[in-house]
Scaffold this motif. Structure first.
Motif, short mmCIF file in Angstrom:
data_model
loop_
_atom_site.label_atom_id
_atom_site.label_comp_id
_atom_site.label_asym_id
_atom_site.label_seq_id
_atom_site.Cartn_x
_atom_site.Cartn_y
_atom_site.Cartn_z
N LEU A 213 22.05 88.64 63.99
CA LEU A 213 22.82 89.04 65.17
C LEU A 213 22.87 87.90 66.19
CD1 LEU A 213 24.24 91.39 66.73
CD2 LEU A 213 21.96 91.99 67.61
N TYR A 214 24.07 87.67 66.74
CA TYR A 214 24.29 86.62 67.73
C TYR A 214 25.03 87.19 68.94
CZ TYR A 214 23.57 83.47 63.70
OH TYR A 214 23.07 82.82 62.59
N ILE A 215 25.03 86.43 70.01
CA ILE A 215 25.89 86.74 71.15
C ILE A 215 26.70 85.49 71.48
CG2 ILE A 215 24.11 86.15 72.88
CD1 ILE A 215 25.37 88.41 74.62
N TYR A 216 28.00 85.68 71.67
CA TYR A 216 28.90 84.59 72.03
C TYR A 216 29.30 84.77 73.49
CZ TYR A 216 33.03 81.60 72.23
OH TYR A 216 33.94 80.64 72.60
N THR A 217 28.97 83.79 74.31
CA THR A 217 29.33 83.84 75.72
C THR A 217 29.35 82.43 76.27
OG1 THR A 217 28.79 84.80 77.89
CG2 THR A 217 26.94 84.16 76.49
N GLY A 218 30.23 82.18 77.21
CA GLY A 218 30.31 80.86 77.81
C GLY A 218 30.68 79.77 76.83
N GLY A 219 31.38 80.13 75.76
CA GLY A 219 31.83 79.15 74.79
C GLY A 219 30.80 78.75 73.75
N LYS A 220 29.65 79.41 73.68
CA LYS A 220 28.65 79.07 72.68
C LYS A 220 27.95 80.32 72.16
CE LYS A 220 24.91 78.17 76.00
NZ LYS A 220 23.92 77.18 76.48
N SER A 221 27.35 80.21 70.98
CA SER A 221 26.65 81.33 70.34
C SER A 221 25.15 81.14 70.45
CB SER A 221 27.04 81.44 68.87
OG SER A 221 28.40 81.80 68.73
N THR A 222 24.44 82.25 70.65
CA THR A 222 22.99 82.26 70.71
C THR A 222 22.46 83.32 69.75
OG1 THR A 222 23.00 81.59 73.03
CG2 THR A 222 20.97 82.60 72.18
N LYS A 223 21.49 82.96 68.94
CA LYS A 223 20.92 83.91 68.00
C LYS A 223 20.04 84.91 68.74
CE LYS A 223 17.93 84.22 63.91
NZ LYS A 223 17.16 83.45 62.90
N ILE A 224 20.21 86.19 68.40
CA ILE A 224 19.40 87.24 69.00
C ILE A 224 18.26 87.65 68.07
CG2 ILE A 224 19.40 89.66 69.74
CD1 ILE A 224 22.20 89.25 70.82
N ALA A 225 18.60 87.95 66.79
CA ALA A 225 17.56 88.43 65.87
C ALA A 225 18.07 88.38 64.44
CB ALA A 225 17.13 89.85 66.22
N SER A 226 17.14 88.41 63.50
CA SER A 226 17.44 88.53 62.07
C SER A 226 16.96 89.90 61.58
CB SER A 226 16.73 87.42 61.27
OG SER A 226 17.18 86.15 61.68
N GLY A 227 17.37 90.27 60.36
CA GLY A 227 16.96 91.55 59.80
C GLY A 227 17.57 92.74 60.51
N VAL A 228 18.78 92.56 61.03
CA VAL A 228 19.46 93.59 61.81
C VAL A 228 20.35 94.44 60.91
CG1 VAL A 228 21.06 93.99 63.72
CG2 VAL A 228 19.39 92.14 63.84
N HIS A 229 20.43 95.74 61.23
CA HIS A 229 21.32 96.63 60.48
C HIS A 229 22.76 96.42 60.94
CE1 HIS A 229 23.25 100.32 59.03
NE2 HIS A 229 22.27 100.38 58.16
N SER A 230 23.69 96.37 59.98
CA SER A 230 25.05 95.93 60.27
C SER A 230 25.88 96.90 61.10
CB SER A 230 25.80 95.64 58.96
OG SER A 230 25.94 96.83 58.20
N TYR A 231 25.57 98.20 61.08
CA TYR A 231 26.43 99.16 61.78
C TYR A 231 25.76 99.77 63.01
CZ TYR A 231 30.16 99.10 58.39
OH TYR A 231 31.22 98.71 57.61
N ASN A 232 24.68 99.24 63.47
CA ASN A 232 23.99 99.83 64.60
C ASN A 232 23.63 98.78 65.64
OD1 ASN A 232 23.29 102.90 64.01
ND2 ASN A 232 23.16 101.77 62.09
N PHE A 233 24.65 98.31 66.36
CA PHE A 233 24.44 97.43 67.49
C PHE A 233 25.55 97.66 68.50
CE2 PHE A 233 27.42 95.09 64.94
CZ PHE A 233 28.17 94.32 65.83
N CYS A 234 25.26 97.42 69.75
CA CYS A 234 26.26 97.59 70.80
C CYS A 234 25.92 96.66 71.96
CB CYS A 234 26.32 99.05 71.27
SG CYS A 234 24.74 99.75 71.76
N ILE A 235 26.90 96.41 72.81
CA ILE A 235 26.74 95.47 73.91
C ILE A 235 27.10 96.15 75.22
CG2 ILE A 235 29.08 94.56 73.64
CD1 ILE A 235 27.93 91.77 74.35
N SER A 236 26.41 95.81 76.28
CA SER A 236 26.65 96.43 77.58
C SER A 236 27.99 95.97 78.16
CB SER A 236 25.52 96.07 78.54
OG SER A 236 25.49 94.67 78.76
N PRO A 237 28.54 96.71 79.12
CA PRO A 237 29.84 96.33 79.71
C PRO A 237 29.86 94.92 80.28
CG PRO A 237 29.31 98.59 80.30
CD PRO A 237 28.10 98.03 79.61
N ASP A 238 28.76 94.47 80.91
CA ASP A 238 28.78 93.12 81.48
C ASP A 238 28.47 92.03 80.47
OD1 ASP A 238 26.06 93.33 81.05
OD2 ASP A 238 25.49 93.12 83.16
N GLY A 239 28.14 92.41 79.23
CA GLY A 239 27.91 91.44 78.17
C GLY A 239 26.57 90.75 78.20
#
Length: 584
Positions: free
Chosen positions: A249-275
């Motif tokens: 799992l990654y987050i893309y913001t400000g023109g670059k990607s940052t790794k969040i975690a590995s071993g994540v389930h593919s259909y169970n993730f969500c992001i807050s309104p402010d990102g």
């Protein structure tokens, strides 16, 4: 009725979807429909005139289930008959916080002599006038509780390319197959996913209103765009037996990607309104099906076992999830002792900051406010009624650009209009409407609807108000955004315009009618293969540039007009006059 392709609500007995043009063969039951349970939506000329984008919605999937990515939405096809719009109404004024009006801190009151009666009268009169003026100014300038979309984007499959066009003039074409897309609530930012012809390599693109830039690339991908559009959470995985439960799992913001975690389930993730906050599932145990939920806000923190994320508010303040049995809960951040059981069934709507949620179990609906206990509403929830162009974002439920559901309206599963009061109780406004969904004018109180083939208008904010009949024996109708006039059709496919209670004016016959009004006031329709537009009683039948063949279908929103000709070539216009091809 609900379109099987794009999920748009349709008038009863509609022959095709007024949003995407897909033919509709049979009616689907309201209460059983869950528009947020997987799939993806092609929203092109959406109901009531909202954002235009191919939209990917996250399904609710039990962790561990091997569910392949949903197939791409089929390209919209023209219908063979006209269909009237299906409203997206319902808005009430926002009441700002009370301003401090006391004496200046630290000042001492000075003793004053009594004023003579005449002077008292003059001052009292001036004070009253000032108060009235202040009230008028507050009424004029207080912000609406609803926020409207500012722009629009069209993403469409055209042969072996994906075409991207925005109202601001950005254009691009990319080789590949459209897979998923999402638009920010204000319509200015877009993210979309394209696969190669073998569905082996995927590219995520991001646009802040200009030409899209490549944000990420991988073998398999899914993403979720923040409602603000400021960030996107995405994951990648390799093919294999554990591919859906061993993603990165990654987050893309400000023109670059940052790794969040590995071993994540593919259909169970969500992001807050402010990102800035992401909720996800990891540590899935294939033997007993257990898993662990986390919230990331720069670092990951565990929030509980067997909690599949549904939505998360800014800063993780409110965390919505389902347990292994599919029951919906809400808790405040990582505090398990604050969890509230909301029940089974589907999520219907979130407000703008996700502090409020409406959900139902088919025949009964509820609301939860700030992570509190659920409160019963009336009937099953079908949809929120909001005005033209109200912001919407799609995740595990629709996030509306609404500050609060207090003093809002919704349509129940059995066709009633219900008002949610300022104290979050429910009051019936109108019972047993028919012929498509109701509309709410920009004033936040005027509701327009069809009942027994007649069009009515009522002040939904006034308890006990009587409805006024505007027109009789109509097939369907669309009001202007102000609610002061309506366009409607009869059984003979004749189109009329009516201002208030004045005598209706015939505009001509219609083979196809747009499901929304361009700029909230102009109706587009097709007569004898020719495109027509009507702003009030004035009908325009010429001056449309760029369309080469007879027109078979027309759609519209606040921001755009889309046309399909008899050769299935698709055009779009952002000014209602000049059209360009976007798919063929």
């Amino acid at each position: 009725m609900i379109c099987p392709n794009c999920g748009a609500q349709l008038p009863q007995n509609a022959k095709f979807c007024g949003g995407c043009g897909t033919p509709v063969k049979e009616e689907q039951p309201r209460a059983a429909q869950d528009p947020y349970d997987g799939g993806r939506t092609a929203i092109d000329a959406p109901e009531g005139g909202d954002t235009v984008v191919y939209e990917g919605r996250q399904p609710s999937v039990t962790p561990g289930a091997r569910v392949p990515p949903p197939p791409a939405a089929p390209d919209p096809v023209p219908g063979d008959a006209g269909a009237w719009g299906d409203g997206d109404g319902g808005r009430a004024p926002y009441a700002p916080d009370s301003a401090y009006t006391g004496a200046t801190y630290g000042q001492e009151a000075k003793k004053k002599l009594p004023l003579p009666p005449k002077k008292l009268t003059i001052i009292a009169g001036c004070a009253a006038a000032a108060i009235i003026a202040a009230i008028v100014l507050v009424s004029l300038f207080k912000p609406s509780k609803y926020t409207k979309t500012k722009s629009v984007a069209i993403i469409a499959q055209s042969a072996d390319e994906v075409v991207f066009i925005t109202k601001s003039g950005a254009k691009a074409a990319f080789d590949g197959i459209y897979e998923q897309a999402s638009l920010s609530m204000d319509g200015t930012k877009t993210a979309f996913l394209i696969a190669d012809e073998d569905y082996e390599e995927y590219t995520l693109y991001y646009s802040d209103g200009g030409t899209p830039k490549r944000a990420a690339y991988g073998d398999n991908m899914r993403f979720s765009l923040a409602a603000s559009g400021k960030a996107a959470a995405y994951l990648t995985w390799d093919d294999g037996d554990d591919s859906y439960t061993d993603c990165t799992l990654y987050i893309y913001t400000g023109g670059k990607s940052t790794k969040i975690a590995s071993g994540v389930h593919s259909y169970n993730f969500c992001i807050s309104p402010d990102g800035k906050t992401v909720a996800y599932v990891a540590k899935y145990d294939s033997d007993d099906g257990d898993f662990v939920a986390y919230i990331w806000d720069g670092k990951s923190s565990e929030v509980g076992k067997n909690k599949a994320p549904v939505a998360v508010s800014d800063g993780g303040r409110y965390f919505y999830y389902r347990n292994k049995d599919g029951t919906l809960y809400v808790q405040k951040g990582a505090r398990d002792d604050t969890k509230q059981r909301l029940g089974d069934g589907r999520v219907g709507a979130f407000n703008r900051d996700l502090s409020q949620v409406i959900f139902d179990n088919g025949d009964k609906s509820y609301i939860s406010v700030k992570g509190g206990e659920r409160r019963g509403l009336l009937g099953g929830y079908y949809r929120l009624i909001v005005p033209y162009g109200t912001q919407q974002a799609y995740s595990s439920g629709i996030i509306y650009g609404v500050s609060s559901f207090a003093n809002s309206f919704y349509e129940s599963g059995n066709g009633n209009i219900v008002r949610i009061t300022g104290k979050f109780a429910a009051e019936s406004v109108v019972k047993s409407i028919s012929g498509g969904s109701p509309y709410l004018a920009d004033d936040g109180k005027t509701l327009l609807y069809i009942k027994n083939d007649d069009v009515y208008k009522i002040n939904g904010m006034r308890p006990g108000a009587e409805a006024t009949k505007l027109a009789s024996d109509v097939e369907g109708f669309i009001p202007t955004s102000k609610g002061d006039a309506i366009y409607y059709g009869d059984d003979d496919e004749e189109v009329f315009y009516q201002k208030g209670l004045a005598k209706p004016k015939s505009l001509g016959d219609a083979e196809s009618v747009a499901s929304g009004l361009f700029e909230g006031k102009t109706l587009f329709f097709v007569e004898d293969g020719e495109l027509r537009s009507a702003t009030g009683e004035k009908v325009t039948s010429s001056g449309f540039k760029g369309i080469d063949e007879d027109v078979s279908y027309v759609g519209a929103s606040v921001f755009h007009v889309s046309v399909t000709d008899e050769e299935n070539v698709k055009y779009v216009s952002f000014d209602g006059k000049k059209f360009e091809v976007y798919a063929e």
